[in-house]
Design an enzyme around this catalytic site. Structure first.
Site, PDB file in Angstrom:
ATOM      1  CB  CYS A  84      -6.180  -2.760   6.405  1.00 26.44           C
ATOM      2  SG  CYS A  84      -6.526  -4.516   6.510  1.00 26.44           S
ATOM      3  CD  GLU A 144      -2.952  -1.064   0.171  1.00 24.14           C
ATOM      4  OE1 GLU A 144      -3.107   0.007  -0.451  1.00 24.14           O
ATOM      5  OE2 GLU A 144      -3.621  -2.079  -0.069  1.00 24.14           O
ATOM      6  CG  HIS A 154      -4.456  -5.167   1.695  1.00 28.15           C
ATOM      7  ND1 HIS A 154      -4.609  -3.794   1.659  1.00 28.15           N
ATOM      8  CD2 HIS A 154      -5.235  -5.601   2.728  1.00 28.15           C
ATOM      9  CE1 HIS A 154      -5.432  -3.426   2.635  1.00 28.15           C
ATOM     10  NE2 HIS A 154      -5.829  -4.497   3.287  1.00 28.15           N
ATOM     11  NE  ARG A 158     -17.224  -4.272   1.911  1.00 31.80           N
ATOM     12  CZ  ARG A 158     -17.242  -5.566   2.259  1.00 31.80           C
ATOM     13  NH1 ARG A 158     -18.369  -6.216   2.378  1.00 31.80           N
ATOM     14  NH2 ARG A 158     -16.104  -6.216   2.475  1.00 31.80           N
TER      15      ARG A 158
END
Length: 193
Positions: free
Chosen positions: A143, A80, A165, A90
């Site tokens: 994360c 990332e 990830h 979510r």
């Protein structure tokens, strides 16, 4: 002289019984390249994940902190590049928290760039035949929350912070990456630091 690298993986979340991040981290050797690895499993919980990592980092004083997370739906290993100052879940975390559009730190900057060489790391993983690409979005779940927290804390210091990830394991669904390949990818990425 060997350097210390704190490497973390999350516990399972979202109804999964395993998390490829922790499964891979715990399989890694204790030494990778010039780094002695200190492995830590952390909870998939807003704020708490960052708190646990900062406590362990204060104890062991690592040169690098590298956090690993699961990204269902991704087919490549993805270092990332950026963490953003937002919590927008979510699904609930493992304590039932589901913040919507909250700042991680209301006084903090909008985003931080990670302080590890993400393009070099992705290239090193690709070199051993495993798909990898730099990601410009760590999402808005735990994360990203963890990555932003660590980058904020270590801003301006010599401690380098990164996040990778990894795809699902085959038993979790598709797309996926076998555990052995995920471990090899992480070793290659660490050697590229």
């Amino acid at each position: 002289m060997e350097k210390r690298l704190l490497i973390t993986g999350f516990d399972p979340f979202g109804g999964e019984s395993i998390n490829p991040a922790w499964e891979a981290v715990k399989q890694l050797p204790d030494m990778v390249g010039e780094y002695m690895l200190c492995k830590l499993q952390i909870p998939t919980v807003f704020s708490l994940a960052g708190k646990r990592v900062l406590e362990e980092a204060a104890r062991i004083q690592p040169e690098v902190i590298l956090c690993i997370g699961q990204a269902g739906g991704r087919s490549a290993v993805t270092p990332e590049r950026i963490a953003v100052n937002i919590r927008d879940a979510r699904i609930p975390d493992n304590q039932g928290n589901q913040p919507q559009g909250e700042f991680i730190d209301p006084k903090g900057p909008a985003a931080y760039f990670t302080t590890v060489p993400v393009a070099t790391m992705a290239a090193a993983v690709e070199l051993i035949g495993i798909p990898a690409t730099v990601s410009n979005s760590a999402g808005a779940f735990v994360c990203n929350d963890l990555l932003y927290t660590l980058l904020h804390h270590y801003s301006g210091s010599s401690v380098r912070v990164g996040f990778i990830h990894v795809p699902y394991l085959p038993e979790q669904g598709s797309p996926s990456l076998p555990l052995a390949d995920t471990c090899r990818a992480l070793e290659a990425a660490i050697c590229a630091l």
